[in-house]
Design a protein around this motif. Sequence first.
Motif, PDB file in Angstrom:
ATOM      1  N   VAL A 117       0.643  -1.108  -0.085  1.00 40.01           N
ATOM      2  CA  VAL A 117       0.124  -0.107  -0.163  1.00 40.01           C
ATOM      3  C   VAL A 117       0.895   1.304  -0.137  1.00 40.01           C
ATOM      4  O   VAL A 117       1.956   1.168   0.427  1.00 40.01           O
ATOM      5  N   LYS A 118       0.179   2.404  -0.334  1.00 37.86           N
ATOM      6  CA  LYS A 118       1.010   3.588  -0.282  1.00 37.86           C
ATOM      7  C   LYS A 118       0.698   4.631   0.675  1.00 37.86           C
ATOM      8  O   LYS A 118      -0.559   4.889   0.925  1.00 37.86           O
ATOM      9  N   ASP A 119       1.747   5.094   1.255  1.00 35.55           N
ATOM     10  CA  ASP A 119       1.497   5.938   2.429  1.00 35.55           C
ATOM     11  C   ASP A 119       1.199   7.042   1.667  1.00 35.55           C
ATOM     12  O   ASP A 119       1.727   7.908   0.864  1.00 35.55           O
TER      13      ASP A 119
ATOM     14  N   PHE B  71       0.828  10.198   2.796  1.00 37.04           N
ATOM     15  CA  PHE B  71       1.560  11.143   3.258  1.00 37.04           C
ATOM     16  C   PHE B  71       3.090  11.325   2.582  1.00 37.04           C
ATOM     17  O   PHE B  71       3.397  12.472   1.589  1.00 37.04           O
ATOM     18  N   CYS B  72       3.998  10.299   2.472  1.00 36.93           N
ATOM     19  CA  CYS B  72       5.297  10.386   2.115  1.00 36.93           C
ATOM     20  C   CYS B  72       5.314   9.414   0.753  1.00 36.93           C
ATOM     21  O   CYS B  72       6.331   9.441   0.095  1.00 36.93           O
ATOM     22  N   GLU B  73       4.240   9.026   0.191  1.00 44.33           N
ATOM     23  CA  GLU B  73       4.014   8.447  -0.967  1.00 44.33           C
ATOM     24  C   GLU B  73       5.268   7.104  -1.095  1.00 44.33           C
ATOM     25  O   GLU B  73       5.505   6.991  -2.212  1.00 44.33           O
ATOM     26  N   THR B  74       5.406   6.502   0.009  1.00 45.59           N
ATOM     27  CA  THR B  74       6.226   5.317   0.184  1.00 45.59           C
ATOM     28  C   THR B  74       5.245   3.933  -0.089  1.00 45.59           C
ATOM     29  O   THR B  74       4.281   4.051   0.634  1.00 45.59           O
ATOM     30  N   TYR B  75       5.904   3.125  -0.536  1.00 46.57           N
ATOM     31  CA  TYR B  75       4.974   1.844  -0.753  1.00 46.57           C
ATOM     32  C   TYR B  75       5.687   0.838   0.528  1.00 46.57           C
ATOM     33  O   TYR B  75       6.956   0.815   0.307  1.00 46.57           O
ATOM     34  N   PHE B  76       4.866   0.197   0.910  1.00 50.20           N
ATOM     35  CA  PHE B  76       5.305  -0.567   2.010  1.00 50.20           C
ATOM     36  C   PHE B  76       4.154  -1.731   2.507  1.00 50.20           C
ATOM     37  O   PHE B  76       3.034  -1.688   2.087  1.00 50.20           O
ATOM     38  N   PRO B  77       4.509  -2.885   2.819  1.00 47.98           N
ATOM     39  CA  PRO B  77       3.510  -3.985   3.202  1.00 47.98           C
ATOM     40  C   PRO B  77       2.698  -3.698   4.181  1.00 47.98           C
ATOM     41  O   PRO B  77       2.982  -2.963   5.138  1.00 47.98           O
TER      42      PRO B  77
ATOM     43  N   VAL C  24       0.584   1.567   9.488  1.00 44.65           N
ATOM     44  CA  VAL C  24      -0.352   1.972  10.669  1.00 44.65           C
ATOM     45  C   VAL C  24      -1.524   2.307   9.958  1.00 44.65           C
ATOM     46  O   VAL C  24      -1.722   2.923   9.223  1.00 44.65           O
ATOM     47  N   LYS C  25      -2.621   1.531  10.709  1.00 48.09           N
ATOM     48  CA  LYS C  25      -4.048   1.782  10.094  1.00 48.09           C
ATOM     49  C   LYS C  25      -4.698   2.779  10.723  1.00 48.09           C
ATOM     50  O   LYS C  25      -4.477   3.383  11.826  1.00 48.09           O
ATOM     51  N   GLU C  26      -5.375   3.688   9.893  1.00 44.96           N
ATOM     52  CA  GLU C  26      -5.960   4.674  10.368  1.00 44.96           C
ATOM     53  C   GLU C  26      -7.217   5.161   9.505  1.00 44.96           C
ATOM     54  O   GLU C  26      -7.242   5.067   8.134  1.00 44.96           O
ATOM     55  N   VAL C  27      -8.459   5.182  10.122  1.00 47.13           N
ATOM     56  CA  VAL C  27      -9.808   5.575   9.579  1.00 47.13           C
ATOM     57  C   VAL C  27     -10.029   6.681   9.515  1.00 47.13           C
ATOM     58  O   VAL C  27     -10.195   7.537  10.545  1.00 47.13           O
TER      59      VAL C  27
ATOM     60  N   LEU D 198      -7.043   4.151   5.685  1.00 48.60           N
ATOM     61  CA  LEU D 198      -5.639   4.453   5.184  1.00 48.60           C
ATOM     62  C   LEU D 198      -4.375   3.766   5.940  1.00 48.60           C
ATOM     63  O   LEU D 198      -4.580   3.746   7.170  1.00 48.60           O
ATOM     64  N   TYR D 199      -3.557   3.500   5.148  1.00 45.73           N
ATOM     65  CA  TYR D 199      -2.303   2.813   5.968  1.00 45.73           C
ATOM     66  C   TYR D 199      -1.190   3.926   5.734  1.00 45.73           C
ATOM     67  O   TYR D 199      -1.044   4.146   4.780  1.00 45.73           O
TER      68      TYR D 199
END
Length: 90
Positions: free
Chosen positions: A44-46, A48-54, A59-62, A68-69
């Motif tokens: 998934v893509k962050d 905020f910083c547009e980094t991809y990570f598993p 960090v999950k946030e609704v 969003l992750y």
Amino acid sequence: MRFLILCFLIYIGYRALKALMLPGRFSSRHETRQEPAMIDDIMVKDPFCETYFPRRSGVKEVIDGETLYFCSTMCRDKYLEQIKKARSSG
Ligand SMILES: [Zn+2]
């Protein structure tokens, strides 16, 4: 002591039987549960910083009903801050 050896042999036999029942799954170090790990491991893509990570390590946030992750809690906090600022400015 012999009883323990017998138990061990039964256990080995049980494992072998199980392996036969599940062809192609010999290297399953996981115990009984076979959860769809593949689905959990998508990238998934962050936002905020547009980094991809598993996704699993994120960090999950609704936010507004949208899940969003984020790659870290720091990014999440900054993103939330950004939203707040955008909202207050109009
Ligand atoms: Zn980030």
